[in-house]
Design an enzyme around this catalytic site. Structure first.
Site: not given
Ligand code: DSN
Length: 390
Positions: A43, A45, A199, A228
Site C-alpha cells: 500500500y 497512498e 487523449d 494499446k
C-alpha cells in the site's frame, strides 16, 4: 474449472487467434513478471515521498523512475511537465484531468463517441457527461475531421477545455490546428487560455516511436492508457504542464483513488524502458505499414474503408454491403479465429450494439512479427469468411 485452468485456456485462445482489436496487444514476459510481482502486496497512498504508509522507500524509487521514463519516451523536460502514473485506467485519468484542470460543470468540447471519440469524452451514459457541460464535434460525411467546422462549434460553445483524441479515427490528428482552435476562444475572467487536452490512448506507442506527430508542442494536458500501441499493462498516465499538475495530482489522489497499483506502475515502467529501445521505432512504423497494407488489400477486395485508408494503427470497414451488420460480421470472424470489434461508422444509421462497421487494428499482429504480406492473406481470409458466411 478453476481460475488457474481458465487462465491457461485464455492464454491458449490468445495464441490461437489473429487479434485485430486495435486497443489490444501482447506484453513482454518482463511486463507480465512485474504485474505478477510482490509489488501487488504494498500500500502506498499518496505521492512518492509523501505517503500515508511506511515501508515505501523502494516503491518510491520505482514510482520516481517510472515518472522519469514517461517523460523520456516523449522527450519532455521535468521543468515544464508534471507526470502522474497512478490512474488505474484511462477512464479515471480522463475524469481526474477534467476535474483537476477545469473542475465540475465546466464547458468541454470533444469528439462524439458515435464519430470515433470515447465514452469518457462526455457521452451521456458516462459520468463525465453528467458532471460537465459537454458539446461534441464529429467527422464530415467523408469520415475526416473538418477543422473549420470544429472551430465554428468552439467559437459558439466557448468551452474552457477542448479535447482531441479518438478511439476509432484512422487519420492523423492535427494537434497544431486543435491548438489554434482552442486559442480562438479566450476566457479573460479565468485569466487563462482555453486548455487543450490530447487523449493519446490509442496512438501513444506511435507517438513514442515517431510514427505519429506528438501532441506535446501544443497540448496543456495529455492523457493515455498504456496497453494499446504502447504495449504495456492496463494502466494510464497524465502528463500536464507544471502549473496544472498539482491540482490534477490531487484529483487522482485523494479525489478519486486510494492506493496506487504499484505492480501496474512497475509494468508501465518496463513498457517505457522497452519503448526506449531502438527496435520500438521499427515496431511503431511497422504497425502503421501493416494497417495501411490491410486497408489497401481490403479495398482491392471491394471493402468500403472509411476515409479510404489509414494513417495510424486502425481502420474502419463498412460491412453492410455484404448483407451483414458489424455484430454479425464480428461473430462470423470469431468463429474463424479472427478477432475484431464491431464499431459505428461515421453517420451510422444503426445503433452501437449492432452497428454497420467493424474496427481492425495491427498492434497485436505486428508484435507477433507479421508483415505486409501477412496482411494480404488476412484480408483474403476476411473476405472469404464474410462472403460465404461460414
Ligand atoms: N475501449 C477502448 C477501445 O477499444 O478503443 C478504449 O477505451
Amino acid at each position: 474449472m478453476s481460475i488457474k485452468q481458465l487462465i491457461k485456456k485464455e492464454s491458449a485462445r490468445q495464441k490461437k487467434v489473429i487479434n485485430l482489436i486495435p486497443s489490444e496487444n501482447y506484453v513482454s514476459k518482463d511486463i507480465l513478471a512485474a504485474l505478477g510481482s510482490p509489488l501487488t502486496n504494498k500500500y502506498a497512498e499518496g505521492k512518492s515521498h509523501q505517503r500515508y504508509y511506511f515501508g515505501n522507500k523502494i516503491v518510491d524509487e520505482i514510482e520516481d523512475e517510472v515518472k522519469k521514463l514517461a517523460l523520456k519516451i516523449f522527450k519532455l523536460s521535468d521543468k515544464k511537465w508534471g507526470v502522474n502514473v497512478q490512474p488505474y485506467s484511462g477512464s479515471i485519468a480522463n475524469l481526474a484531468a477534467y476535474l483537476g484542470s477545469v473542475g465540475p460543470n465546466a464547458k468541454i468540447l470533444a469528439m462524439s463517441l458515435e464519430h470515433g471519440g470515447h465514452l469518457t469524452h462526455g457521452h451521456k451514459v458516462s459520468w463525465t457527461g453528467k458532471l460537465f457541460k459537454f458539446e461534441h464535434y464529429g467527422v464530415g460525411k467523408d469520415g475526416w475531421l473538418d477543422y473549420d467546422e470544429i472551430e465554428k462549434i468552439t467559437q459558439k460553445f466557448k468551452p474552457t477545455l477542448v479535447i482531441c483524441g479518438a478511439t476509432a479515427y484512422p487519420r492523423k490528428l492535427d494537434f497544431k490546428k486543435f491548438r489554434k482552435i482552442a486559442d480562438s476562444v479566450v476566457h479573460p475572467e479565468q485569466g487563462r487560455r482555453t486548455l487543450l487536452l490530447a487523449d493519446i490512448s490509442h496512438i501513444a506507442g506511435l507517438v513514442a516511436g515517431g510514427a505519429h506527430p506528438s501532441p506535446f508542442p501544443y497540448a496543456d494536458i495529455v492523457t493515455s492508457t498504456t496497453q494499446k500501441t504502447l504495449r504495456g499493462p492496463r494502466g494510464a498516465f497524465i502528463i500536464a504542464r507544471k502549473e496544472l499538475s498539482d491540482n490534477i495530482d490531487k484529483a487522482v489522489f485523494p479525489g478519486l483513488q486510494g492506493g496506487p497499483h504499484l505492480h501496474t506502475i512497475a509494468g508501465m515502467g518496463v513498457a517505457f524502458e522497452e519503448a526506449l529501445r531502438p527496435g520500438f521505432k521499427n515496431y511503431a512504423r511497422q504497425v502503421v505499414k501493416n494497417a495501411k497494407a490491410l486497408a489497401s488489400e481490403l479495398k482491392k477486395l471491394g471493402f468500403q474503408i472509411i476515409t479510404d485508408g489509414t494513417d495510424n494503427h486502425l481502420l474502419l470497414a463498412d460491412v453492410t454491403p455484404f448483407g451483414l451488420t458489424g455484430k454479425q460480421a464480428g461473430e462470423l470472424l470469431e468463429k474463424n479465429n479472427i478477432i475484431v470489434n464491431k464499431n459505428m461508422i461515421p453517420n451510422d444509421p444503426r445503433k452501437p450494439w449492432d452497428p454497420s462497421g467493424i474496427r481492425l487494428g495491427t498492434p497485436a499482429v505486428t508484435t507477433q512479427g507479421m508483415r505486409e504480406k501477412d496482411m494480404a492473406r488476412i484480408a483474403k481470409q476476411i473476405l472469404k469468411i464474410l462472403n460465404f458466411k461460414f
